[in-house]
Write an enzyme that holds these catalytic residues in place. Structure first.
Site, PDB file in Angstrom:
ATOM      1  N   SER A 216     -17.071   5.074  -8.345  1.00  0.00           N
ATOM      2  CA  SER A 216     -16.926   3.716  -8.889  1.00  0.00           C
ATOM      3  C   SER A 216     -17.530   3.599 -10.283  1.00  0.00           C
ATOM      4  O   SER A 216     -18.629   4.081 -10.553  1.00  0.00           O
ATOM      5  CB  SER A 216     -17.603   2.705  -7.964  1.00  0.00           C
ATOM      6  OG  SER A 216     -17.593   1.436  -8.575  1.00  0.00           O
TER       7      SER A 216
ATOM      8  N   THR B 184     -15.154  -2.739  -2.325  1.00  0.00           N
ATOM      9  CA  THR B 184     -13.970  -1.952  -2.675  1.00  0.00           C
ATOM     10  C   THR B 184     -13.489  -1.154  -1.469  1.00  0.00           C
ATOM     11  O   THR B 184     -13.979  -1.357  -0.342  1.00  0.00           O
ATOM     12  CB  THR B 184     -14.255  -1.084  -3.934  1.00  0.00           C
ATOM     13  OG1 THR B 184     -13.024  -0.484  -4.358  1.00  0.00           O
ATOM     14  CG2 THR B 184     -15.294   0.009  -3.670  1.00  0.00           C
TER      15      THR B 184
ATOM     16  N   LYS C 293     -12.003  -4.034   1.576  1.00  0.00           N
ATOM     17  CA  LYS C 293     -11.535  -5.277   0.939  1.00  0.00           C
ATOM     18  C   LYS C 293     -10.840  -6.240   1.911  1.00  0.00           C
ATOM     19  O   LYS C 293     -10.908  -7.452   1.740  1.00  0.00           O
ATOM     20  CB  LYS C 293     -10.586  -4.948  -0.229  1.00  0.00           C
ATOM     21  CG  LYS C 293     -11.320  -4.381  -1.432  1.00  0.00           C
ATOM     22  CD  LYS C 293     -10.361  -3.855  -2.496  1.00  0.00           C
ATOM     23  CE  LYS C 293     -10.135  -4.857  -3.575  1.00  0.00           C
ATOM     24  NZ  LYS C 293      -9.457  -4.290  -4.759  1.00  0.00           N
TER      25      LYS C 293
ATOM     26  N   ASN D  73     -12.779  -9.023  -3.223  1.00  0.00           N
ATOM     27  CA  ASN D  73     -13.523  -7.979  -3.942  1.00  0.00           C
ATOM     28  C   ASN D  73     -14.864  -8.476  -4.477  1.00  0.00           C
ATOM     29  O   ASN D  73     -15.619  -7.709  -5.045  1.00  0.00           O
ATOM     30  CB  ASN D  73     -12.694  -7.405  -5.097  1.00  0.00           C
ATOM     31  CG  ASN D  73     -12.435  -8.423  -6.193  1.00  0.00           C
ATOM     32  OD1 ASN D  73     -12.675  -9.616  -6.026  1.00  0.00           O
ATOM     33  ND2 ASN D  73     -11.936  -7.967  -7.324  1.00  0.00           N
TER      34      ASN D  73
ATOM     35  N   ASP E 173      -9.097  -9.846  -8.645  1.00  0.00           N
ATOM     36  CA  ASP E 173      -8.181  -8.850  -9.224  1.00  0.00           C
ATOM     37  C   ASP E 173      -7.074  -9.520 -10.048  1.00  0.00           C
ATOM     38  O   ASP E 173      -6.680  -9.005 -11.097  1.00  0.00           O
ATOM     39  CB  ASP E 173      -7.544  -7.988  -8.127  1.00  0.00           C
ATOM     40  CG  ASP E 173      -8.437  -6.817  -7.715  1.00  0.00           C
ATOM     41  OD1 ASP E 173      -9.350  -6.461  -8.478  1.00  0.00           O
ATOM     42  OD2 ASP E 173      -8.208  -6.269  -6.619  1.00  0.00           O
TER      43      ASP E 173
ATOM     44  N   GLY F   5      -2.251  -2.841  -1.654  1.00  0.00           N
ATOM     45  CA  GLY F   5      -3.221  -3.930  -1.718  1.00  0.00           C
ATOM     46  C   GLY F   5      -3.291  -4.583  -3.080  1.00  0.00           C
ATOM     47  O   GLY F   5      -3.308  -5.818  -3.191  1.00  0.00           O
TER      48      GLY F   5
ATOM     49  N   ASN G  47       9.331  -0.556  -3.392  1.00  0.00           N
ATOM     50  CA  ASN G  47       8.261   0.297  -2.876  1.00  0.00           C
ATOM     51  C   ASN G  47       8.886   1.443  -2.083  1.00  0.00           C
ATOM     52  O   ASN G  47       9.925   1.275  -1.445  1.00  0.00           O
ATOM     53  CB  ASN G  47       7.329  -0.505  -1.957  1.00  0.00           C
ATOM     54  CG  ASN G  47       6.070   0.258  -1.612  1.00  0.00           C
ATOM     55  OD1 ASN G  47       5.411   0.796  -2.515  1.00  0.00           O
ATOM     56  ND2 ASN G  47       5.734   0.338  -0.337  1.00  0.00           N
TER      57      ASN G  47
ATOM     58  N   ARG H  23       9.899   0.667   2.197  1.00  0.00           N
ATOM     59  CA  ARG H  23      10.491  -0.658   1.985  1.00  0.00           C
ATOM     60  C   ARG H  23       9.877  -1.782   2.839  1.00  0.00           C
ATOM     61  O   ARG H  23       9.702  -2.903   2.358  1.00  0.00           O
ATOM     62  CB  ARG H  23      12.013  -0.566   2.195  1.00  0.00           C
ATOM     63  CG  ARG H  23      12.718  -1.858   1.806  1.00  0.00           C
ATOM     64  CD  ARG H  23      14.236  -1.760   1.924  1.00  0.00           C
ATOM     65  NE  ARG H  23      14.763  -3.118   1.804  1.00  0.00           N
ATOM     66  CZ  ARG H  23      15.642  -3.495   0.888  1.00  0.00           C
ATOM     67  NH1 ARG H  23      16.118  -2.653   0.014  1.00  0.00           N
ATOM     68  NH2 ARG H  23      16.057  -4.752   0.867  1.00  0.00           N
TER      69      ARG H  23
ATOM     70  N   ARG I 271       6.952  -2.490   3.580  1.00  0.00           N
ATOM     71  CA  ARG I 271       5.759  -3.082   2.941  1.00  0.00           C
ATOM     72  C   ARG I 271       6.184  -4.109   1.888  1.00  0.00           C
ATOM     73  O   ARG I 271       5.539  -5.144   1.728  1.00  0.00           O
ATOM     74  CB  ARG I 271       4.920  -1.989   2.263  1.00  0.00           C
ATOM     75  CG  ARG I 271       3.949  -1.316   3.168  1.00  0.00           C
ATOM     76  CD  ARG I 271       3.074  -0.357   2.392  1.00  0.00           C
ATOM     77  NE  ARG I 271       1.702  -0.829   2.265  1.00  0.00           N
ATOM     78  CZ  ARG I 271       0.733  -0.138   1.665  1.00  0.00           C
ATOM     79  NH1 ARG I 271       0.992   1.040   1.117  1.00  0.00           N
ATOM     80  NH2 ARG I 271      -0.484  -0.611   1.596  1.00  0.00           N
TER      81      ARG I 271
ATOM     82  N   LEU J 186      -1.535  -0.250 -13.465  1.00  0.00           N
ATOM     83  CA  LEU J 186      -2.865  -0.500 -12.881  1.00  0.00           C
ATOM     84  C   LEU J 186      -3.737   0.751 -12.919  1.00  0.00           C
ATOM     85  O   LEU J 186      -4.961   0.665 -12.900  1.00  0.00           O
ATOM     86  CB  LEU J 186      -2.720  -1.002 -11.437  1.00  0.00           C
ATOM     87  CG  LEU J 186      -2.767  -2.527 -11.250  1.00  0.00           C
ATOM     88  CD1 LEU J 186      -1.819  -3.233 -12.184  1.00  0.00           C
ATOM     89  CD2 LEU J 186      -2.500  -2.917  -9.821  1.00  0.00           C
TER      90      LEU J 186
HETATM   91  P1  NAP Z   1      -2.669   1.251  -1.861  1.00  0.00           P
HETATM   92  O1  NAP Z   1      -2.837  -0.017  -1.118  1.00  0.00           O
HETATM   93  O2  NAP Z   1      -3.049   2.544  -1.229  1.00  0.00           O
HETATM   94  O3  NAP Z   1      -1.126   1.350  -2.329  1.00  0.00           O
HETATM   95  C1  NAP Z   1      -0.631   2.517  -2.951  1.00  0.00           C
HETATM   96  C2  NAP Z   1       0.771   2.255  -3.471  1.00  0.00           C
HETATM   97  O4  NAP Z   1       1.230   3.444  -4.135  1.00  0.00           O
HETATM   98  C3  NAP Z   1       1.799   1.947  -2.372  1.00  0.00           C
HETATM   99  O5  NAP Z   1       2.784   1.085  -2.881  1.00  0.00           O
HETATM  100  C4  NAP Z   1       2.374   3.346  -2.097  1.00  0.00           C
HETATM  101  O6  NAP Z   1       3.659   3.323  -1.540  1.00  0.00           O
HETATM  102  C5  NAP Z   1       2.448   3.880  -3.509  1.00  0.00           C
HETATM  103  N1  NAP Z   1       2.540   5.338  -3.519  1.00  0.00           N
HETATM  104  C6  NAP Z   1       1.540   6.213  -3.241  1.00  0.00           C
HETATM  105  N2  NAP Z   1       2.026   7.486  -3.331  1.00  0.00           N
HETATM  106  C7  NAP Z   1       3.338   7.388  -3.660  1.00  0.00           C
HETATM  107  C8  NAP Z   1       4.377   8.335  -3.891  1.00  0.00           C
HETATM  108  N3  NAP Z   1       4.145   9.663  -3.810  1.00  0.00           N
HETATM  109  N4  NAP Z   1       5.614   7.884  -4.232  1.00  0.00           N
HETATM  110  C9  NAP Z   1       5.857   6.553  -4.329  1.00  0.00           C
HETATM  111  N5  NAP Z   1       4.909   5.601  -4.110  1.00  0.00           N
HETATM  112  C10 NAP Z   1       3.668   6.016  -3.778  1.00  0.00           C
HETATM  113  O7  NAP Z   1      -3.494   1.225  -3.244  1.00  0.00           O
HETATM  114  P2  NAP Z   1      -3.888  -0.055  -4.136  1.00  0.00           P
HETATM  115  O8  NAP Z   1      -5.233  -0.517  -3.765  1.00  0.00           O
HETATM  116  O9  NAP Z   1      -2.744  -1.010  -4.132  1.00  0.00           O
HETATM  117  O10 NAP Z   1      -4.043   0.629  -5.587  1.00  0.00           O
HETATM  118  C11 NAP Z   1      -2.902   1.127  -6.271  1.00  0.00           C
HETATM  119  C12 NAP Z   1      -3.341   1.686  -7.620  1.00  0.00           C
HETATM  120  O11 NAP Z   1      -3.871   0.640  -8.421  1.00  0.00           O
HETATM  121  C13 NAP Z   1      -4.471   2.724  -7.501  1.00  0.00           C
HETATM  122  O12 NAP Z   1      -4.222   3.750  -8.433  1.00  0.00           O
HETATM  123  C14 NAP Z   1      -5.716   1.950  -7.876  1.00  0.00           C
HETATM  124  O13 NAP Z   1      -6.708   2.777  -8.450  1.00  0.00           O
HETATM  125  C15 NAP Z   1      -5.150   1.003  -8.918  1.00  0.00           C
HETATM  126  N6  NAP Z   1      -5.940  -0.232  -9.069  1.00  0.00           N
HETATM  127  C16 NAP Z   1      -6.395  -0.530 -10.310  1.00  0.00           C
HETATM  128  C17 NAP Z   1      -7.116  -1.696 -10.504  1.00  0.00           C
HETATM  129  C18 NAP Z   1      -7.602  -2.004 -11.893  1.00  0.00           C
HETATM  130  O14 NAP Z   1      -8.549  -2.796 -12.012  1.00  0.00           O
HETATM  131  N7  NAP Z   1      -6.978  -1.475 -12.930  1.00  0.00           N
HETATM  132  C19 NAP Z   1      -7.383  -2.558  -9.438  1.00  0.00           C
HETATM  133  C20 NAP Z   1      -6.882  -2.223  -8.157  1.00  0.00           C
HETATM  134  C21 NAP Z   1      -6.161  -1.046  -8.001  1.00  0.00           C
HETATM  135  P3  NAP Z   1       3.837   3.378   0.071  1.00  0.00           P
HETATM  136  O15 NAP Z   1       3.651   1.963   0.555  1.00  0.00           O
HETATM  137  O16 NAP Z   1       5.212   3.893   0.252  1.00  0.00           O
HETATM  138  O17 NAP Z   1       2.768   4.307   0.596  1.00  0.00           O
END
Ligand code: NAP
Length: 279
Positions: A20, A67, A71, A92, A108, A137, A158, A161, A163, A223
């Site tokens: 983190s 985190t 969450k 968060n 967020d 998420g 996505n 689908r 989700r 993101l």
């Molecule tokens: P999450 O709930 O685990 O969701 C992951 C997403 O990525 C899902 O839509 C998943 O699709 C997709 N995915 C993963 N592997 C894939 C692949 N090989 N091909 C196609 N789609 C794929 O994670 P999250 O919490 O939403 O976070 C997502 C990203 O945002 C992370 O990288 C996180 O670090 C970033 N983030 C950044 C911030 C910021 O402040 N900038 C804040 C929050 C999150 P499926 O549903 O098909 O698995």
């Protein structure tokens, strides 16, 4: 009886938590503003979450960030959940109130919008639909924020689908679900394009998507912030799009918590970015 004022403590609860950047960010702000206080990473296993959260206020904690993987679960533990945290289904930022109640919020979406407003001030969310890749998420906070900002329609694709369909059920008919194979085509005429998948993160495969249909006037954001400029953003920039990286979202989402816990609204500026990037 101890009359010494307590030094406010805050931190971030996760499992694992070593990665983190929040302690670096809050530590930088505490030093910058000369404030008394500490912000520490706390590794908490899911089974211990409720007990730890109930104990922290007695130890001098005024609040914490939460985190992965806590969450969603934290909503069951908190006494007060803001409307936006309930809508997003995750929190968060916790505030431990003087009356003993635990207040849970999700910042967020605030972070996402503030980042775009800061780095693309000419961007008009209502100018056209937004295309969103991913339905995890973080995507829920992005959808809530974009709809609140006046985006007329959201094109959502996505890999899994169902989700995306679940998000349509929660956020209503302004969310239009496309197949993952149609993700390129759904960007046509969109004023905003957002990657909310984890693809493109260091150590993962890149998000490889054909951007032939993208509007060169679109704002494109990711993101993912490690690396800062993802392959997806590089590709969009080559098409003439305005791009905004994801680091600013991380910085801005931390502002409400820091202000509430330590009594000072912190600035998100280049010095803040550099402090986090260079640590
Ligand atoms: P999450 O709930 O685990 O969701 C992951 C997403 O990525 C899902 O839509 C998943 O699709 C997709 N995915 C993963 N592997 C894939 C692949 N090989 N091909 C196609 N789609 C794929 O994670 P999250 O919490 O939403 O976070 C997502 C990203 O945002 C992370 O990288 C996180 O670090 C970033 N983030 C950044 C911030 C910021 O402040 N900038 C804040 C929050 C999150 P499926 O549903 O098909 O698995």
């Amino acid at each position: 009886m101890n009359d010494h004022p307590r030094i406010p403590l805050a931190g971030v609860l996760g499992h694992p938590i070593a990665h983190s950047r929040s302690p670096i960010l809050h530590g930088y702000w505490l030093r910058r503003y000369g404030l008394k206080g500490h912000y520490i990473p706390i590794d908490v296993a899911p089974l211990d979450l409720a007990e730890v959260v109930r104990t922290l206020p007695r130890m001098g904690f005024v609040g914490v960030n939460v985190t992965i993987p806590h969450k969603e679960a934290i909503l069951q533990i908190a006494d007060i959940v803001t409307d936006r945290a309930a809508l997003i289904g995750a929190a968060n930022t916790l505030i431990f109130r003087a009356d003993g109640k635990i207040h849970a919020d999700n910042t967020d979406g605030i972070g996402f919008m503030a980042n775009l407003r800061q780095h693309a001030p000419q961007w008009q969310p209502a100018a056209g639909p937004a295309a969103i890749l991913g339905a995890g998420g973080a995507c829920r906070a992005v959808i809530a924020a974009l709809l609140e900002a006046g985006v007329p329609q959201i094109h959502l694709a996505n890999r899994t689908r169902p989700r995306a369909e679940a998000l349509r059920a929660d956020f209503g008919p302004k969310v239009v679900v496309f197949d993952w194979t149609q993700a390129s085509g759904m960007m046509e005429d969109c004023a905003t394009v957002v990657n909310t998948t984890s693809l493109g993160m260091t150590g993962k495969t890149d998000l490889t998507i054909n951007l032939d249909a993208i509007n060169p006037g679109a704002l494109v954001t990711d993101l993912v912030y490690t690396p800062l400029k993802t392959a997806f953003l590089t590709q969009a920039e080559a098409r003439g799009c305005t791009i905004v990286d994801g680091l600013g979202m991380l910085l801005h989402q931390a502002v409400p918590g820091f202000e509430r816990w330590f009594g000072q609204k912190p600035e998100v500026d280049e010095a803040t970015r550099q402090a986090v990037l260079s640590a």
